[in-house]
Motif scaffolding. Structure first.
Motif, PDB file in Angstrom:
ATOM      1  N   UNK A  34       0.774  -1.117   0.170  1.00 30.22           N
ATOM      2  CA  UNK A  34       0.014   0.027  -0.019  1.00 30.22           C
ATOM      3  C   UNK A  34       0.826   1.212   0.061  1.00 30.22           C
ATOM      4  N   UNK A  35       0.090   2.453  -0.170  1.00 30.25           N
ATOM      5  CA  UNK A  35       0.995   3.848  -0.305  1.00 30.25           C
ATOM      6  C   UNK A  35       0.877   4.449   0.928  1.00 30.25           C
ATOM      7  N   UNK A  36       2.404   4.690   1.322  1.00 31.32           N
ATOM      8  CA  UNK A  36       2.103   5.581   2.813  1.00 31.32           C
ATOM      9  C   UNK A  36       2.114   7.095   2.228  1.00 31.32           C
ATOM     10  N   UNK A  37       1.695   7.901   3.338  1.00 30.68           N
ATOM     11  CA  UNK A  37       1.387   9.250   2.938  1.00 30.68           C
ATOM     12  C   UNK A  37       2.715  10.078   2.499  1.00 30.68           C
ATOM     13  N   UNK A  38       4.084   9.558   2.619  1.00 32.97           N
ATOM     14  CA  UNK A  38       5.059  10.026   2.143  1.00 32.97           C
ATOM     15  C   UNK A  38       5.382   9.749   0.664  1.00 32.97           C
ATOM     16  N   UNK A  39       4.461   8.776   0.104  1.00 35.06           N
ATOM     17  CA  UNK A  39       4.661   8.294  -1.428  1.00 35.06           C
ATOM     18  C   UNK A  39       5.419   7.058  -1.464  1.00 35.06           C
ATOM     19  N   UNK A  40       6.069   6.320  -0.418  1.00 36.83           N
ATOM     20  CA  UNK A  40       6.680   5.227  -0.415  1.00 36.83           C
ATOM     21  C   UNK A  40       5.715   4.008  -0.212  1.00 36.83           C
ATOM     22  N   UNK A  41       5.952   3.116  -0.873  1.00 35.68           N
ATOM     23  CA  UNK A  41       5.322   1.919  -0.734  1.00 35.68           C
ATOM     24  C   UNK A  41       5.752   0.884   0.065  1.00 35.68           C
TER      25      UNK A  41
END
Length: 644
Positions: free
Chosen positions: A560-567
């Motif tokens: 899933x995608x984290x708020x910082x844009x990292x998966x």
């Protein structure tokens, strides 16, 4: 009365040959591109593999190597030695037969001379050069030896000379000596850098009969002679030391004049100096039991060199290689007219793919499929999908919309169409086709009216690009499905907005050319959460359109995608990943979009998850086989835009 003459057609391609099938070729290239090859390598693979109409480069190369193997497997190079030995034995036997009835001492002395001949063939012939033969038959056999050696020596340097020298007279021998002397003078002058134009013309005027190649200048003459002389040298290199020494000694007896061998040696030296790049040191192994004479052996070596050169040309592995490099005349000599036709048609196929704009150069210099090629691939993919849909009970909606409002455009009638005819255009087509004659209506004249739906759709097709899709053979069916859907929307539902979204560890929106050329990479993660986020953005851009979300996947969400844009990746899936994915499904449902999931494979955990998605969004779960994937996706798209 008009008379006509018919003959074989020689000039240029066969005018009755069927045209190159570009559609089949493009389909083959498209399949390879969608399988992960670059367009250039896909084109090269097509040319190597060939088409249904003609053999490819690999098949032509196989035939070349087969012929090369046959030459070496069937023959040996001692044919001249065997012939000379046989004639010598026959001459000695005939002479002894003639001497046997004579009781005088001279006959006994001659018999002793014959019995004491050296065992070596060349030494025996040399010793008999001054022998006064009593038997006419024996004398004739001995003269045959000298003539045979002369013919073989000339044939090894001048192709076709042996036949021209059969039954030659003493005057003919003198003409050959004169030709050789003039030839060496010409080559020596050329080697010094003199202008030999006039000398060459005079030489050809006097001796042109010996050169059926009809060279136009000294350079072309040198090319032909050097290739033949180098082949003769490679033949000598291929013999055993004993055979080579024996044959070299024999050549001094050619035509009974050792000066001819000297002229040939001078010729070879001049040609070596003029063409040092020829292969003068090579050799080959001959393992057969069919003997070749010197001339035949030189031709065999020339054939082997030509076969090697053709194999290199067919390999197309050198820098700047082009199919136009293939020597079609040499290919025809070695493999026949059919091989020449195959090679020429492959070159035409490559050229037409470029000329028709199906392949184009990208800004970085690489080769890629053009938009025209993608449209053709899409047409084929859609045609296959609709054919599958009919077989499985799906109905193809030929309308550009469900309500049936005319768009003002028409299209040719196709089997199964239920749209109303455009009468005026249909009659106009019939009149034009009749060309002033009686007007008759034919099925090819019929055009039907296109209609459009009053509402448009915003479609998000999310396709799984994780490694398992490649590993389990789902890569190409996935791409063909996207092609078919893109073709359907761009031709029949032009007002609909399609967004293609790929998802592996991350998701991203892509254009069709990028998806078609996408290569499978080892990447862990099935980030459906990110894909649905992008799908939602697309639907919000087209808020006035009917939302349609289609997902093709073979695995449950593992990223899933984290708020910082990292998966963030985890397997088995973490509850947080599942919660985020389901939350995005709920967000799409608020936009009025149900999510249809096309589940590939039979993973029980995946089945449970997609069932949850369908229930929460009011969508469906479809589990097609790979052949039916395209039909299932297109069919659901048509149902979705009609039913919502």
């Amino acid at each position: 009365m008009t008379r006509f003459t018919y003959g074989q057609y020689y000039d240029g391609p066969d005018p009755l040959a069927p045209p190159v099938d570009l559609r089949d070729a493009l389909d083959a290239i498209g399949r390879d591109v969608m399988d992960g090859r670059s367009p250039r390598s896909a084109l090269e693979e097509l040319l190597r593999r060939g088409t249904r109409q003609n053999a490819g480069l690999d098949e032509l190369t196989r035939r070349l190597w087969e012929k090369r193997s046959q030459i070496q497997r069937r023959h040996n190079l001692d044919g001249t030695l065997q012939q000379v030995r046989q004639l010598l034995d026959e001459a000695v036997s005939a002479e002894k037969t003639a001497l046997f009835p004579d009781p005088d001492d001279d006959a006994r002395f001659r018999e002793a001379q014959l019995d004491a001949l050296p065992s070596g063939t060349a030494a025996a012939i040399r010793e008999l050069s001054e022998y006064d033969w009593r038997s006419d038959e024996a004398r004739e056999k001995y003269e045959q030896i000298r003539n045979l050696l002369g013919q073989e020596l000339m044939e090894s340097r001048f192709q076709g000379m042996k036949q021209a020298l059969e039954g030659m007279s003493q005057e003919d021998t003198e003409r050959i000596r004169a030709m050789m002397a003039d030839l060496n003078d010409l080559l020596l002058a050329h080697l010094r850098g003199d202008d030999t134009t006039a000398q060459f013309q005079e030489f050809m005027r006097r001796h042109g009969e010996f050169f059926p190649e009809n060279p136009r200048n000294t350079e072309e003459l040198v090319d032909a002679l050097a290739a033949r002389a180098a082949a003769a040298q490679r033949m000598m290199n291929s013999m055993s030391d004993q055979q080579r020494a024996e044959l070299s000694d024999l050549m001094a007896s050619a035509f009974g004049d050792p000066r001819l061998l000297e002229q040939v040696s001078t010729l070879d030296a001049n040609l070596r100096a003029l063409r040092p790049g020829e292969d003068w040191t090579g050799s080959a192994r001959f393992r057969g039991n069919q003997p070749l004479g010197m001339g035949e052996g030189a031709q065999a070596m020339a054939d082997l060199a030509e076969l090697d050169a053709l194999a290199e040309q067919l390999s197309q592995s050198y820098p700047g290689a082009r199919l136009e490099d293939i020597d079609l005349e040499a290919l025809e000599r070695q493999l026949g007219d059919e091989a020449r036709v195959d090679a020429r048609r492959l070159a035409e196929l490559e050229q037409q793919l470029r000329d028709q704009g199906l392949l184009e150069r990208a800004p970085d210099g690489s080769l890629r499929l053009s938009p025209k090629a993608l449209r053709r691939l899409g047409q084929t993919a859609l045609k296959d999908v609709l054919a599958t849909a009919r077989r499985t009970g799906e109905r193809d909606s030929a309308l550009s919309g469900a309500v049936g409002e005319p768009t003002g455009a028409t299209r040719p009638w196709e089997f199964g169409d239920t749209a109303p005819w455009d009468v005026s255009r249909t009659v106009r087509n019939a009149v034009l086709r009749s060309a002033g004659g009686p007007v008759s209506l034919d099925v090819v004249d019929v055009e039907v009216t296109e209609t459009e739906q009053r509402t448009r759709a915003a479609v998000a097709l999310c396709v799984d690009t994780s490694w398992s899709m490649v590993q389990d053979g789902r890569w190409v069916p996935m791409k063909r499905t996207a092609l078919a859907l893109h073709q359907l929307i761009s031709t029949r539902f032009r007002t609909d907005a399609l967004q293609l979204i790929t998802f592996g560890r991350h998701a991203r929106s892509v254009e069709l050319p990028e998806l078609v050329g996408l290569e499978g990479v080892w990447e862990q993660g099935t980030n459906l959460h990110h894909a649905l986020l992008l799908a939602g953005q697309h639907l919000r851009k087209h808020s006035d359109a009917q939302p349609v979300v289609l997902v093709v996947t073979d695995g449950e969400p593992t990223a899933h995608l984290e708020p910082d844009g990292e998966a963030e990746f985890a397997y088995p899936p973490e509850p947080r990943t599942l919660r985020k994915t389901v939350a995005e499904v709920d967000a799409l449902a608020k936009l009025g979009a149900s999510v249809t999931v096309f589940m590939l494979g039979d993973d029980p955990r995946l089945a449970q998850f997609v069932d949850l998605i369908a229930r929460r969004s009011g969508g469906r779960v479809v589990a097609p086989d790979l052949d039916g994937l395209g039909a299932a996706v297109v069919g659901d798209y048509l149902r979705g835009r009609r039913g919502r």
